[in-house]
Design an enzyme around this catalytic site. Sequence first.
Site, short mmCIF file in Angstrom:
data_model
loop_
_atom_site.label_atom_id
_atom_site.label_comp_id
_atom_site.label_asym_id
_atom_site.label_seq_id
_atom_site.Cartn_x
_atom_site.Cartn_y
_atom_site.Cartn_z
N HIS A 114 0.88 -1.17 0.00
CA HIS A 114 0.00 0.00 0.00
C HIS A 114 0.91 1.22 0.00
CE1 HIS A 114 -3.83 2.03 1.46
NE2 HIS A 114 -2.93 2.96 1.70
N CYS B 225 -1.73 14.10 2.46
CA CYS B 225 -0.90 13.55 3.52
C CYS B 225 -0.95 14.53 4.68
CB CYS B 225 0.53 13.35 3.03
SG CYS B 225 1.59 12.65 4.31
N ASN C 74 -2.39 8.64 -1.90
CA ASN C 74 -2.32 7.30 -2.44
C ASN C 74 -1.75 7.28 -3.86
OD1 ASN C 74 -3.84 5.31 -0.57
ND2 ASN C 74 -5.09 7.16 -0.57
N HIS D 236 2.06 5.15 -0.76
CA HIS D 236 1.67 6.53 -0.98
C HIS D 236 2.73 7.19 -1.86
CE1 HIS D 236 -1.71 7.35 2.11
NE2 HIS D 236 -1.76 6.12 1.67
#
Lengths: 412, 292
Positions: free
Chosen positions: B172, B205, B214, B174
């Site tokens: 996952h 963020c 993301n 960013h």
Amino acid sequence: MYWNLPNNHRKSTKKDLVGNSSLWESAMQNLQRFCVTAAAAAAAAANTAPNLNKTLIHRLSQEHASLWPTSLQALLLHSDAATAVGGLPARVTIYEVGPRDGLQNEPKKIPTDVKVTFIDMLTAAGFQKIEATSFVSPKWVPQLGDAKEVMAKIRRDPAVSYPVLVPNMQGLTGALASGCGEVAVFAAASETFSRRNINCSVQESLKRFEKVAADAVAAGARVRGYVSCAVGCPYEGRIDPKAAADVAVALMEMGCYEVSMADTIGVGTPASMEAMLTATLSQLRPDKLAVHCHDTYGMAIANILTALRMGITVVDSSVAGLGGCPYARGATGNVATEDVLYLLDGYGIQHGINMDAVLRASEYISNALGRPNGSRVARALLARRADASDAAASKSSAASVVGPVKPAAVAA
Amino acid sequence: MLTAAGFQKIEATSFVSPKWVPQLGDAKEVMAKIRRDPAVSYPVLVPNMQGLTGALASGCGEVAVFAAASETFSRRNINCSVQESLKRFEKVAADAVAAGARVRGYVSCAVGCPYEGRIDPKAAADVAVALMEMGCYEVSMADTIGVGTPASMEAMLTATLSQLRPDKLAVHCHDTYGMAIANILTALRMGITVVDSSVAGLGGCPYARGATGNVATEDVLYLLDGYGIQHGINMDAVLRASEYISNALGRPNGSRVARALLARRADASDAAASKSSAASVVGPVKPAAVAA
């Protein structure tokens, strides 16, 4: 496809995938199984050449066996490329194109003095190669019509090279008159792009540049070559890797000391970069090549990483990720230097550039252009700095310097 | 629109108090109103037992829980230590599994933390193992603030893969520092086959004002398409969803691929509309000097 990627028909074990020493072992196993001669040659080279590019040999070992003898031989010849742990170079040179490729493609024209200040800031930041301008008619590129003035006013550090693009003999004359020690020429890997862009075939453009390169070399200048549309073309789509490789060879043969393979419209992916570089590396040594990636599709950092793994050690980039893309309105342009530095720092790869100084130059030029900073790293670092200043200024001892915290529910 | 685009896993919402996350205060309504394709899973985040109760009442078949690899982040984010958070989630996971739901785990700050900086790969691996042991079918290693690089991703995944099989893991990423695509490529090369991403690169963020969030799904799809890696998603449908949500949020599209493809589309429409046979559909050409 021969990468250790999902959906590959070749089953890979966890052991294959983790750690470069495992890659070497699996490469040797493959070679042993199918070509004892190739395995022996690789093993012998590994013993005598500490800088052997093992990652490249692993890649090779997964190709068709009929390719091994010639490819392996070519690879072993390239084994003097400096490598660090993990099949990556120990040192990378950044070839900074912000003042030229960056500004050339920005809609806003900026004054000469701003360009000079920008270039001087880059010199102070530690860049060894700063492509300062292009000696091209302002009729075509109004943003760079002040090439002569820029070259006259910048501070030229003796340890730094300030290459200039020269699209023709006239440009070369201007460059030499300005005392330029390095010029850059170009040719497209795509016929259609060549005809539409500069109104002549690739062959014709190479012929024209042969004379330019010869005169430049005769005058004591170095010549760098660019292959435009090396992976993709706005007209032709996907470019045959061999076409890019052939143009690179032609540029090398006319006297270029280095050829930069340019993904001009940023459509390249690690897959197409790898294919193009494999074809090019079958004819040229890695230390003769560079990559020039545009980040229009967000692939540039991954593309650069791919190139580094294949032994390339020169990366073109622009502070603040300047430039747009004339083929995709509103799209981004050059890969950002700060982003490349961040990638390299993660691996501990040396580059000699001072990130703080780069951030200052980045902020300066973005403000001058009146546009948001094109570098994600710069935006993130400058925002963190701003938050830290705000926290200090508010003199609150309880204030966190890292920004707001969302309680109880900020997960991944 | 995401269901129609072919996604098999769509994290639909979070059953969290609107006091903390006002943007998702309507979890119950959302789950009641979406069209649930039987072949698609719609996991929901559940930060605690109350969230699980709400999720199960809404008929959710999959829930997600999380724990941080960083002690400081855990304490600042959810006011308890990593150990305590794992203990709390053990109960949540057990109840979820008993109710017939699947549980997915997230390891937050798996490579970097806004407070602690670099995270020890072993710390991330240990939390992943703990989540797996409490019944998660998969654990997603999250670079929560996007500071990871291929180098640190590789180190973290090496440590994690020494304890867990690749098919149990996801990444996952960013894209705050523009490293996400390269980080994902690194993970793919190490055998990971599940990638978390967001259409239009949504989210910011909270630890870097104005920074991106993301990694964009369109960008990931573009990477995969380059290799011919199958994913089952229809890019055109994704672009429609991408444009829709960006407009609804009143923000520029966070995906470079989406921006590029949508711009090319707009240029093509303009060219067709102007009915000029000489017009190039690829945009303006700069003669004589556009080099690399």
